[in-house]
Design an enzyme around this catalytic site. Structure first.
Site, PDB file in Angstrom:
ATOM      1  N   ASP A  32      38.218  38.603  49.262  1.00 12.95           N
ATOM      2  CA  ASP A  32      37.904  39.274  47.996  1.00 12.95           C
ATOM      3  C   ASP A  32      36.402  39.582  47.950  1.00 12.95           C
ATOM      4  OD1 ASP A  32      39.471  39.239  44.967  1.00 12.95           O
ATOM      5  OD2 ASP A  32      37.299  39.527  45.002  1.00 12.95           O
ATOM      6  N   GLN A  95      45.526  41.970  35.533  1.00 15.37           N
ATOM      7  CA  GLN A  95      45.521  42.852  36.711  1.00 15.37           C
ATOM      8  C   GLN A  95      44.500  43.968  36.509  1.00 15.37           C
ATOM      9  OE1 GLN A  95      49.299  44.737  37.676  1.00 15.37           O
ATOM     10  NE2 GLN A  95      48.625  45.241  39.756  1.00 15.37           N
ATOM     11  N   HIS A 101      49.094  42.631  44.788  1.00 10.01           N
ATOM     12  CA  HIS A 101      48.328  41.745  45.681  1.00 10.01           C
ATOM     13  C   HIS A 101      48.498  40.312  45.230  1.00 10.01           C
ATOM     14  CE1 HIS A 101      45.696  43.160  42.432  1.00 10.01           C
ATOM     15  NE2 HIS A 101      45.138  41.956  42.470  1.00 10.01           N
ATOM     16  N   HIS A 103      46.536  36.623  45.217  1.00  6.36           N
ATOM     17  CA  HIS A 103      45.265  35.928  45.419  1.00  6.36           C
ATOM     18  C   HIS A 103      45.516  34.581  46.090  1.00  6.36           C
ATOM     19  CE1 HIS A 103      42.723  38.347  42.581  1.00  6.36           C
ATOM     20  NE2 HIS A 103      43.891  38.597  42.035  1.00  6.36           N
TER      21      HIS A 103
HETATM   22  P1  AMP Z   1      43.354  41.544  39.920  1.00  9.67           P
HETATM   23  O1  AMP Z   1      42.419  41.288  38.772  1.00  9.67           O
HETATM   24  O2  AMP Z   1      44.422  40.508  40.069  1.00  9.67           O
HETATM   25  O3  AMP Z   1      43.884  42.955  39.897  1.00  9.67           O
HETATM   26  O4  AMP Z   1      42.467  41.368  41.214  1.00  9.67           O
HETATM   27  C1  AMP Z   1      41.712  42.369  41.790  1.00  9.67           C
HETATM   28  C2  AMP Z   1      40.804  41.689  42.780  1.00  9.67           C
HETATM   29  O5  AMP Z   1      40.390  42.658  43.732  1.00  9.67           O
HETATM   30  C3  AMP Z   1      39.527  41.092  42.160  1.00  9.67           C
HETATM   31  O6  AMP Z   1      39.450  39.715  42.508  1.00  9.67           O
HETATM   32  C4  AMP Z   1      38.413  41.917  42.804  1.00  9.67           C
HETATM   33  O7  AMP Z   1      37.273  41.138  43.060  1.00  9.67           O
HETATM   34  C5  AMP Z   1      39.063  42.402  44.087  1.00  9.67           C
HETATM   35  N1  AMP Z   1      38.543  43.651  44.629  1.00  9.67           N
HETATM   36  C6  AMP Z   1      38.391  44.821  43.985  1.00  9.67           C
HETATM   37  N2  AMP Z   1      37.927  45.774  44.828  1.00  9.67           N
HETATM   38  C7  AMP Z   1      37.801  45.179  46.044  1.00  9.67           C
HETATM   39  C8  AMP Z   1      37.367  45.623  47.319  1.00  9.67           C
HETATM   40  N3  AMP Z   1      36.964  46.879  47.527  1.00  9.67           N
HETATM   41  N4  AMP Z   1      37.377  44.753  48.344  1.00  9.67           N
HETATM   42  C9  AMP Z   1      37.805  43.474  48.150  1.00  9.67           C
HETATM   43  N5  AMP Z   1      38.214  42.995  46.965  1.00  9.67           N
HETATM   44  C10 AMP Z   1      38.217  43.824  45.917  1.00  9.67           C
END
Ligand code: AMP
Ligand code: ZN
Length: 142
Positions: A32, A95, A101, A103
């Protein structure tokens, strides 16, 4: 299907560079970019599903064995003391990226931000209210 306007489609399929820790035919697992802890990773399917409601059953059946394998390897390698597996669906559930995805969050006893981390407040429902919900759901599952 991949979506042109989806950043996780691009990351999962190697069109944007990412810190990849594992890849196979169906998934890419990346670190992440804004981690909650050292080693916080995301399992990304290569195909686009916005959330768990859209997720294909075959892909779904492969997610948890992969999460389990990664949790074991990451715990051994990083020396974490515990592990959270989290998966958000819908804005109200936290989200922010609308490509399914999962975590993988290693937890460390000595982490500075452990207080309040991933906690929710109890809703305070009565046994009757819980019973009503249980009946409603049980009926639908038959
Ligand atoms: P969610 O809030 O469950 O949708 O999680 C989205 C996650 O994606 C968050 O923990 C962000 O830090 C992560 N994220 C967003 N953009 C990127 C990226 N380009 N590369 C890696 N992680 C990302
Ligand atoms: Zn996507």
């Amino acid at each position: 299907m991949k979506r042109e306007d989806c950043i996780f489609c691009k990351l999962a399929n190697g069109e944007i560079p990412a810190n990849t820790i594992y890849e196979d035919e169906d998934f890419r697992v990346i670190l992440d970019a804004n981690p909650a802890s050292e080693g916080h990773a995301l399992i990304l399917p290569k195909e686009h599903y916005a959330n768990i409601y859209e997720l294909d059953d075959t892909v779904a059946s492969k997610v948890f064995p992969l999460a389990r394998k990664l949790a074991c390897v990451m715990t051994k390698t990083l020396g974490c003391d515990g592990f959270n597996i989290l998966q958000n669906n819908g804005e109200v559930a936290g989200q922010t990226v609308f490509h399914f995805h999962m975590h993988l969050i290693p937890r460390y006893k000595k982490a500075p931000n452990n207080q309040g981390f991933l906690l929710w407040k109890e809703r305070g429902l009565s046994p009757e209210e819980i019973g009503t919900i249980c009946e409603k759901l049980t009926r639908q599952m038959q």
